[in-house]
Enzyme design. Sequence first.
Site, PDB file in Angstrom:
ATOM      1  N   ASN A 130       0.857  -1.183   0.000  1.00 34.52           N
ATOM      2  CA  ASN A 130       0.000   0.000   0.000  1.00 34.52           C
ATOM      3  C   ASN A 130       0.896   1.238   0.000  1.00 34.52           C
ATOM      4  O   ASN A 130       1.459   1.594   1.030  1.00 34.52           O
ATOM      5  CB  ASN A 130      -0.899  -0.023   1.254  1.00 34.52           C
ATOM      6  CG  ASN A 130      -1.744   1.235   1.386  1.00 34.52           C
ATOM      7  OD1 ASN A 130      -1.852   2.025   0.444  1.00 34.52           O
ATOM      8  ND2 ASN A 130      -2.354   1.414   2.542  1.00 34.52           N
ATOM      9  N   LYS A 167       0.143   4.234  -0.231  1.00 33.14           N
ATOM     10  CA  LYS A 167      -0.472   5.423   0.389  1.00 33.14           C
ATOM     11  C   LYS A 167      -0.143   6.658  -0.464  1.00 33.14           C
ATOM     12  O   LYS A 167      -0.191   6.590  -1.684  1.00 33.14           O
ATOM     13  CB  LYS A 167       0.001   5.571   1.835  1.00 33.14           C
ATOM     14  CG  LYS A 167      -0.191   4.307   2.672  1.00 33.14           C
ATOM     15  CD  LYS A 167       0.016   4.577   4.144  1.00 33.14           C
ATOM     16  CE  LYS A 167      -0.098   3.283   4.927  1.00 33.14           C
ATOM     17  NZ  LYS A 167      -0.152   3.495   6.362  1.00 33.14           N
ATOM     18  N   HIS A 214      -9.754   1.252   5.169  1.00 26.78           N
ATOM     19  CA  HIS A 214      -8.447   1.466   5.810  1.00 26.78           C
ATOM     20  C   HIS A 214      -8.610   2.454   6.968  1.00 26.78           C
ATOM     21  O   HIS A 214      -9.407   3.389   6.887  1.00 26.78           O
ATOM     22  CB  HIS A 214      -7.439   2.009   4.784  1.00 26.78           C
ATOM     23  CG  HIS A 214      -6.043   1.997   5.291  1.00 26.78           C
ATOM     24  ND1 HIS A 214      -5.559   2.970   6.138  1.00 26.78           N
ATOM     25  CD2 HIS A 214      -5.034   1.103   5.119  1.00 26.78           C
ATOM     26  CE1 HIS A 214      -4.304   2.692   6.448  1.00 26.78           C
ATOM     27  NE2 HIS A 214      -3.961   1.559   5.842  1.00 26.78           N
ATOM     28  N   GLU A 274      -6.944   4.845   7.879  1.00 26.38           N
ATOM     29  CA  GLU A 274      -6.708   6.257   7.537  1.00 26.38           C
ATOM     30  C   GLU A 274      -7.921   6.862   6.835  1.00 26.38           C
ATOM     31  O   GLU A 274      -8.140   8.066   6.883  1.00 26.38           O
ATOM     32  CB  GLU A 274      -5.418   6.375   6.703  1.00 26.38           C
ATOM     33  CG  GLU A 274      -4.195   6.149   7.594  1.00 26.38           C
ATOM     34  CD  GLU A 274      -2.946   5.635   6.897  1.00 26.38           C
ATOM     35  OE1 GLU A 274      -2.898   5.647   5.648  1.00 26.38           O
ATOM     36  OE2 GLU A 274      -2.026   5.189   7.615  1.00 26.38           O
ATOM     37  N   GLU A 286      -5.441  -4.922  10.779  1.00 25.84           N
ATOM     38  CA  GLU A 286      -4.448  -3.860  10.931  1.00 25.84           C
ATOM     39  C   GLU A 286      -4.715  -3.087  12.219  1.00 25.84           C
ATOM     40  O   GLU A 286      -5.462  -2.101  12.211  1.00 25.84           O
ATOM     41  CB  GLU A 286      -4.545  -2.878   9.756  1.00 25.84           C
ATOM     42  CG  GLU A 286      -4.246  -3.495   8.413  1.00 25.84           C
ATOM     43  CD  GLU A 286      -3.659  -2.456   7.475  1.00 25.84           C
ATOM     44  OE1 GLU A 286      -2.516  -2.655   7.065  1.00 25.84           O
ATOM     45  OE2 GLU A 286      -4.309  -1.450   7.197  1.00 25.84           O
ATOM     46  N   GLY A 317       2.396   2.317  10.855  1.00 29.01           N
ATOM     47  CA  GLY A 317       3.288   3.450  10.596  1.00 29.01           C
ATOM     48  C   GLY A 317       4.417   3.599  11.590  1.00 29.01           C
ATOM     49  O   GLY A 317       5.019   4.663  11.692  1.00 29.01           O
ATOM     50  N   SER A 374       3.346  -2.011  10.403  1.00 26.75           N
ATOM     51  CA  SER A 374       4.794  -2.029  10.616  1.00 26.75           C
ATOM     52  C   SER A 374       5.433  -3.375  10.292  1.00 26.75           C
ATOM     53  O   SER A 374       6.263  -3.885  11.044  1.00 26.75           O
ATOM     54  CB  SER A 374       5.118  -1.576  12.035  1.00 26.75           C
ATOM     55  OG  SER A 374       4.674  -0.235  12.196  1.00 26.75           O
TER      56      SER A 374
HETATM   57  C1  PEP Z   1      -1.102   0.282   6.483  1.00 23.69           C
HETATM   58  O1  PEP Z   1      -1.444   1.373   6.937  1.00 23.69           O
HETATM   59  O2  PEP Z   1      -1.828  -0.356   5.696  1.00 23.69           O
HETATM   60  C2  PEP Z   1       0.185  -0.226   6.880  1.00 23.69           C
HETATM   61  C3  PEP Z   1       0.338  -1.513   6.917  1.00 23.69           C
HETATM   62  O3  PEP Z   1       1.150   0.709   7.177  1.00 23.69           O
HETATM   63  P1  PEP Z   1       2.610   0.484   7.752  1.00 23.69           P
HETATM   64  O4  PEP Z   1       3.175  -0.772   7.121  1.00 23.69           O
HETATM   65  O5  PEP Z   1       3.347   1.706   7.337  1.00 23.69           O
HETATM   66  O6  PEP Z   1       2.456   0.326   9.214  1.00 23.69           O
END
Ligand code: PEP
Length: 247
Positions: free
Chosen positions: A6, A8, A91, A93, A161, A167, A209
Site C-alpha cells: 500500500n 499510500k 483502511h 486512515e 491492521e 506506521g 509495521s
Molecule cells: C497500512 O497502513 O496499511 C500499513 C500496513 O502501514 P505500515 O506498514 O506503514 O504500518
Amino acid sequence: MLIVGNWKAYVETLEKAKRLYAVAKRLAAAGHHEIVIAPSAPHLGFLAGGNRSSVEFAAQDISSSLGGAATGEVTAGAVAGVGATYVIVGHSERRAAGETDALVLQKVQHALAHGLVPILCIGERERDAEARYLAHLRTQISLILTALSPQERKKIVVAYEPIWAIGKSATEAITPTDLNEMVLYIRKILTEFLPGKGASKINILYGGSVESGNIRALAAASSIDGFLVGHASTDAASFGALVKAVT
Ligand code: PEP
C-alpha cells in the site's frame, strides 16, 4: 502468500512509481508470492493500463458513489476499467477521515459488483484490559458480512491492521504470538458466516509495521495468509528484502 504494497501517498512522482513497479515485477516473476501493489489513483491508471506482468493492482480506496455527478470521486467501475483486481476498503486512515461502517459496506458492495476483490481492513485503536477490542473487531466484520450473500462473503480478503501498530517500526508491531491468536480469533468469526470449509479459504492479511526484520517471524508463528505493507513497500530495497525474507 498474498503480499500487498500500500503505497499510500508516499509515492508522488511517476519515476518512483515506475521504479517500485519494476521491483514488484521482478519479485512476481521470480514466483515470490502473489504480489499486489496499490499506487495512488493516477499511478494506478498509468501502470495497470500497460501491465503485462503477473503483478496485480489494488486501488487504495473507491468511492461510495456509483458515478455520475460526483466530482473528484474514483469509482469501482473506473479502477476495474484500468485493470485493478483488488481494492483496499475501510483502511483506518479513511475511517479516521470520517468513513463509517455503512460507507465501508457500500464500497465493499460496489467492489464486488465490479468484480474487484475487497480487502476489508479492520483493527482496534488500542488494546484494553477488558478485551473490548475483540468485540470491536467482531462488530467490524459482522456488519459487513451480514449484509453480503454467501457467495459474496467468499470473495473478500480480511486485513487485520491494529491502528496502534501502523506506521511505526518492526519493534512496535504486533508480536508473533499475539498475531497467531488474532488470526485464530478472526477465522473463528468468519466460520459463523461461512460454514464448512468456507472460512478456511478466506485470505487473512496482517498489516502494521511489517518490515524485512519481522515478517518471517510473523509468518512462521501464525496461519496468516499474507501481509498488507505500508511504508516498507515504498522503498525498493526494503520491499524486495521483505518479500524475499518469507521465501
Ligand atoms: C497500512 O497502513 O496499511 C500499513 C500496513 O502501514 P505500515 O506498514 O506503514 O504500518
